[in-house]
Scaffold this motif. Sequence first.
Motif, mmCIF file in Angstrom:
data_model
loop_
_atom_site.group_PDB
_atom_site.id
_atom_site.type_symbol
_atom_site.label_atom_id
_atom_site.label_comp_id
_atom_site.label_asym_id
_atom_site.label_seq_id
_atom_site.Cartn_x
_atom_site.Cartn_y
_atom_site.Cartn_z
ATOM 1 N N ASP A 1 30.182 44.557 50.897
ATOM 2 C CA ASP A 1 31.567 45.031 50.992
ATOM 3 C C ASP A 1 32.530 44.004 50.388
ATOM 4 O OD1 ASP A 1 33.623 46.727 51.634
ATOM 5 O OD2 ASP A 1 33.370 46.588 53.810
ATOM 6 N N GLU A 2 33.695 44.488 49.949
ATOM 7 C CA GLU A 2 34.776 43.657 49.389
ATOM 8 C C GLU A 2 34.308 42.870 48.168
ATOM 9 O OE1 GLU A 2 37.776 43.918 50.308
ATOM 10 O OE2 GLU A 2 37.703 44.802 52.310
ATOM 11 N N VAL A 3 33.437 43.455 47.370
ATOM 12 C CA VAL A 3 32.931 42.753 46.183
ATOM 13 C C VAL A 3 34.057 42.473 45.195
ATOM 14 C CG1 VAL A 3 31.401 42.972 44.190
ATOM 15 C CG2 VAL A 3 30.602 43.651 46.453
ATOM 16 N N ASP A 4 34.989 43.405 45.056
ATOM 17 C CA ASP A 4 36.055 43.199 44.074
ATOM 18 C C ASP A 4 37.116 42.211 44.549
ATOM 19 O OD1 ASP A 4 36.944 44.969 45.978
ATOM 20 O OD2 ASP A 4 37.978 46.293 44.574
ATOM 21 N N ALA A 5 36.917 41.611 45.725
ATOM 22 C CA ALA A 5 37.781 40.501 46.130
ATOM 23 C C ALA A 5 37.404 39.214 45.399
ATOM 24 C CB ALA A 5 37.686 40.278 47.645
ATOM 25 N N LEU A 6 36.179 39.165 44.874
ATOM 26 C CA LEU A 6 35.713 37.981 44.150
ATOM 27 C C LEU A 6 36.335 37.954 42.757
ATOM 28 C CD1 LEU A 6 31.936 38.207 45.105
ATOM 29 C CD2 LEU A 6 33.787 37.058 46.335
ATOM 30 N N VAL A 7 36.428 36.757 42.175
ATOM 31 C CA VAL A 7 37.086 36.632 40.878
ATOM 32 C C VAL A 7 36.247 35.773 39.933
ATOM 33 C CG1 VAL A 7 39.412 36.865 41.836
ATOM 34 C CG2 VAL A 7 38.401 34.600 41.621
ATOM 35 N N GLY A 8 36.531 35.939 38.648
ATOM 36 C CA GLY A 8 36.032 35.051 37.612
ATOM 37 C C GLY A 8 34.535 34.826 37.640
ATOM 38 N N ASP A 9 34.143 33.559 37.486
ATOM 39 C CA ASP A 9 32.728 33.202 37.392
ATOM 40 C C ASP A 9 31.954 33.554 38.653
ATOM 41 O OD1 ASP A 9 33.023 32.304 34.843
ATOM 42 O OD2 ASP A 9 33.061 30.169 35.341
ATOM 43 N N THR A 10 32.631 33.568 39.805
ATOM 44 C CA THR A 10 31.930 33.929 41.037
ATOM 45 C C THR A 10 31.463 35.377 40.985
ATOM 46 O OG1 THR A 10 33.172 32.329 42.358
ATOM 47 C CG2 THR A 10 32.156 34.156 43.539
ATOM 48 N N LEU A 11 32.351 36.279 40.617
ATOM 49 C CA LEU A 11 31.979 37.684 40.515
ATOM 50 C C LEU A 11 30.963 37.891 39.403
ATOM 51 C CD1 LEU A 11 32.261 40.637 41.234
ATOM 52 C CD2 LEU A 11 34.373 40.734 39.891
#
Length: 524
Positions: free
Chosen positions: A144-154
Motif C-alpha cells: 500500500d501507498e507505493v506512490d508515496a515513494l519518490v525518485g530512486d527509492t521508487l
Amino acid sequence: MRFFTTEGPVRPDRHYSLPPLSRWDLAEVLSLIDQEKYFLLHAPRQTGKTSCLLALMAHLNQEGRYRAVYANLEGAQAWRERLAEAMATIVTDIATSAQVWLGDEERPRHARDVLSTTAPGSVLNVFLSQWCQQTPQPLVLLLDEVDALVGDTLLSLLRQLRAGYPQRPAAFPQTVILCGVRDLRDYRIHASSEREVITGGSAFNIKAESLRLGDFSAAETRTLLLEHTQETGQVFTPEALDRVWELTQGQPWLVNALAYRACFKLPAGRDRSRPITLDLIDQAKEAMIVERVTHLDQLAHKLQEPRVRRVIEPMLAGLTPETVAEDDRDYLVDLGLLRRDGAGGLIVANPIYREVLPRVLASGPRDSLPRIAPSWLKADGTLDPAALLDAFLAFWRQHGEPLLKSAPYHEIAPHLVLMAFLHRVINGGGTLEREYAIGSGRMDLCLRYGAVTLGMELKVWRDGRPDPQTEGLIQLDDYLAGLGLDSGWLVIFDRRAGQPPIAERTDSATRSSPRGRSIRVIRA
C-alpha cells in the motif's frame, strides 16, 4: 455502538460499512492471483483501498492456498531518495507485517540478516526470494501507498520486483499488488543520477492490469446510511437520503463525513427520536466546507500544482483548455477531483468539490478585503438587492483593481474577488452556490439570504471576442428559469487590453432578456 468513520480502514464491529470485497470484482482479482499476475489497485484518497486490501488478505489466508501479507510503505517516504535507509524501512515494514498478520516470528530476524549483508539495490529482491523458498504456500504481497515513494527509492522498488518476477512462485511472490492513488503510468520517477523522467510503466513493465476502486453507487450509499437506522432506529427522510447522494456522488469519505456530522455532531441529529432531514445534511455540508476538514484541505492543496491548474483554471472560467496533456487530465481523474461524464467530458467529481474549489481560490481575496459595513441589510435584517448592488459597485470601483492581484488564478481573478465580496454578504446566514463547466463560457452564482434568492451570471469580455452581453442574456434566461426567478444580474468583466481604469468603466443598467426578464447588466 457503531458509527460512520472517516479515519482509516473500516472495522465492521465498530463502523458502519459495506463489505469491502463487494466493491470490486473479487472473481477477477482471484483469477489474476491464480494466474501469477502482478497488478495495481488505485483510487483517490480515502475511498476504501486499504480496507479492500486487508479484506483480501484475510480472505486469502482463511482460504489457505496462499500466504498473504499487507504492508504499508508510506514510512519509507521520509527518506526520500536516501536509498539505503528507504529500502531498509521497506524490508523491515514488510517483515513486521508478516509477524503481525501471519504470526511469522522468524521474519524480522530474517530481515535484519539480509539488511546486514546485502546492498540496498537488491535487498528487497534477496529478502523476498529467500522468504518464498522457506514457505510452503505461494506468497501474495499487498503493498500500500507505493506512490508515496519518490525518485530512486521508487525506481529501485519497481526494478527489484521486476528482477525477481521470473522466479515466481517458488522463489518470489506469486502475486504483488501495488496500491496507491495514481495509476502506474503516472509514476514519474526522476532518476537522481541522470535526472531524466522514467515512467512507472517502463520501470515495471510486468504489470498485467490496473484496477480502479470506484465510488459507492446510489444503492450502496443508501445501504450504508440505512445501517444507522437499523442500529439506532433513527430514520433518514427520503429527501435527506437523496441529498447525500446528490452532494457526494458516492465518494466514500464524503458520504461517511456528511452522515457522521449529521448524526453524531449536530445537536438535532444526536436526538435519535428526530429524523435526519435534508436541512441537517445541508448544515453538515456547509460546516465541513467552512472548516476545511482534512480531506477537503488536501484537495485544496492540489490546486497549486501546475498540472492541476492547467485544467481547473479554464474550467472555472468556462473556457475550453487549449491543449492539456492526456496525462494531466488522467491525473485529475485519478485524484478523484474530476470525473468523465456520460458524454465523455470532464466535470468536477461532485457538488461538494465543485463548491470547495472556487471557495479555496477566493480565500486570498477574501482575506484581503477591507472592512465593509453591511449596507445591504434592511432594518429588519433582510437583504435589500438594490442596496447590495450599490455596495458592490462602490466596492469594485474602489478596491477591484488591487484585489485582482491577490487572486491565485489570473483567468478568473474578477470572479474570485466578486465571490470574496459575496462571502462577506452571506456571513450573516446565507449561502452561495456556483455552477461552471468546461466550454460553458460562464460561471453562474446563486445567492440565498433568508427569503431573497439572487441569480447571477459572470461573463468575461476578452480580446478578439464580441461583447458577451447578448449571449449572456440568453444563458441567464435559462439559469433564472431553473431557479424560478424573473430577474437577476449579468456581470461582465472587461479584460480587454487598453481599457480605462476599473473605477471609470464600472457601471450598471437594466436590460430585458429575450424571455422578458428584468436583468441588471453590470459592467466591471
